[in-house]
Motif scaffolding. Structure first.
Motif, short mmCIF file in Angstrom:
data_model
loop_
_atom_site.label_atom_id
_atom_site.label_comp_id
_atom_site.label_asym_id
_atom_site.label_seq_id
_atom_site.Cartn_x
_atom_site.Cartn_y
_atom_site.Cartn_z
N LEU A 168 0.81 -1.22 0.00
CA LEU A 168 0.00 0.00 0.00
C LEU A 168 0.85 1.27 0.00
N ASP A 169 2.16 1.14 -0.08
CA ASP A 169 3.03 2.32 -0.04
C ASP A 169 2.68 3.28 -1.18
N GLY A 170 2.40 4.51 -0.80
CA GLY A 170 2.00 5.53 -1.77
C GLY A 170 0.51 5.59 -2.02
N ARG A 171 -0.22 4.59 -1.54
CA ARG A 171 -1.68 4.57 -1.73
C ARG A 171 -2.44 4.88 -0.45
N ALA A 172 -1.83 4.60 0.71
CA ALA A 172 -2.43 4.90 2.00
C ALA A 172 -1.56 5.90 2.75
N SER A 173 -2.18 6.70 3.61
CA SER A 173 -1.42 7.63 4.43
C SER A 173 -0.66 6.90 5.52
N GLY A 195 3.12 6.23 6.03
CA GLY A 195 3.57 6.02 7.39
C GLY A 195 3.29 4.58 7.80
N TYR A 196 4.27 3.96 8.46
CA TYR A 196 4.14 2.52 8.76
C TYR A 196 4.68 2.19 10.14
N GLU A 245 1.30 12.68 10.84
CA GLU A 245 0.85 13.93 10.22
C GLU A 245 0.90 13.75 8.70
N THR A 246 -0.14 14.22 8.01
CA THR A 246 -0.22 14.04 6.57
C THR A 246 -0.31 15.37 5.85
N ASP A 247 0.04 15.34 4.58
CA ASP A 247 -0.11 16.49 3.68
C ASP A 247 -1.50 16.43 3.07
N ASP A 248 -2.30 17.49 3.23
CA ASP A 248 -3.67 17.48 2.72
C ASP A 248 -3.73 17.37 1.20
N GLY A 251 -2.01 13.54 0.65
CA GLY A 251 -2.48 12.50 1.54
C GLY A 251 -1.36 11.65 2.14
N LEU A 252 -0.13 11.94 1.81
CA LEU A 252 1.00 11.13 2.27
C LEU A 252 1.52 11.63 3.61
#
Length: 270
Positions: A168-173, A195-196, A245-248, A251-252
């Protein structure tokens, strides 16, 4: 967006810690969204409707479950009407409730929450978690209709959790593991921006055997014989989890941190 995920609540000690501390943490840390895994919150086995109501009223935005989703029988009906509870997406095709939902924070930003069960070393043969999640993220893209996406990976094997994280890297926050009740120390941002954390740990008394009073688990390991039921340990609980914390826009993840608040494993806040 500032998102806090807390690992499996175990018994009354874990519930008390969440009920007492989450409201203050929301304010102190400026949290936008709080997700908690509650599948062991009721006497260490499942989550009752009454305990779910308490947690949601205290400021939890979403509760995830797991392989003990329906150990408390009232959850079979309760999760059909309470949309803030998420059970595993691959539990069973006929299972009540939902395994994925899009929520809104107080500013109207949309966050997808999904949960999936692993297959390795689990007691039942659940449906393929990779294909189930692939279907979700083929239709829900970060940076488009959703501003963030959180996946709770309820697995026994660390390797399976890691594989899902990279899948899911790049697809989920954020992708965070639950189920083992033992927090890992590998909080990171994967190469494509997810984030993992392999396992968030538990919200429970760590002077225990994975949240249970030590006497009965030790007896069974030493003698191979059971004398009684497992009972949740009742000492002061540590809140264990994952802060992201994510970038709006994308979404990453932009910042991640493992959280241990109070109890035996306390560390500093983010």
């Amino acid at each position: 967006m500032k998102i806090l995920f807390l690992g499996d609540i175990v018994g009354s000690a874990g519930r008390k810690a969440v009920l007492e501390r989450v409201p203050a943490l929301r304010e102190a840390w400026g949290l936008d969204f709080v997700v908690v895994n509650g599948e062991n919150a009721t006497n260490g086995m499942g989550l009752s409707g009454d305990h779910a109501k308490e947690l949601l009223t205290a400021g939890v935005d979403c509760l995830t479950l797991g392989d003990h989703s329906f150990d408390q029988k009232d959850m079979m009906q309760f999760c059909e009407t309470e949309t803030r509870i998420i059970r595993p997406i691959n539990f069973a095709k006929t299972a009540p409730g939902r395994g994925v939902r899009i929520f809104e924070d107080r500013r109207g930003r949309r966050i997808l929450v999904a949960q999936v069960l692993g297959q390795v070393f689990m007691k039942r043969a659940y449906d393929d978690p990779f294909s189930a999640l692939d279907q979700v993220f083929m239709t829900h893209k970060l940076g488009g209709a959703i501003q963030a996406a959180l996946v709770d990976v309820h697995c026994e094997a660390t390797s399976e959790k890691m594989a899902i994280g990279h899948f899911l890297d790049g697809r989920a926050s954020m992708v965070v593991g639950t189920h083992t009740h033992v927090c890992t120390g590998d909080a990171q941002i994967l190469p494509a921006g997810t984030g993992y954390l392999t396992d968030a740990g538990m919200c429970g008394d760590y002077n225990s055997v994975i949240g249970m009073d030590k006497a009965e688990p030790l007896r069974r390991f030493v003698t191979g014989m059971a004398k009684g039921r497992f009972q949740p340990a009742k000492g002061e609980a540590t809140l264990s989890g994952f802060y992201v914390e994510t970038d709006d826009r994308t979404g990453l993840a932009t910042r991640v941190r493992q959280i241990r608040e109070g109890g035996r494993l306390e560390q500093s806040v983010p």
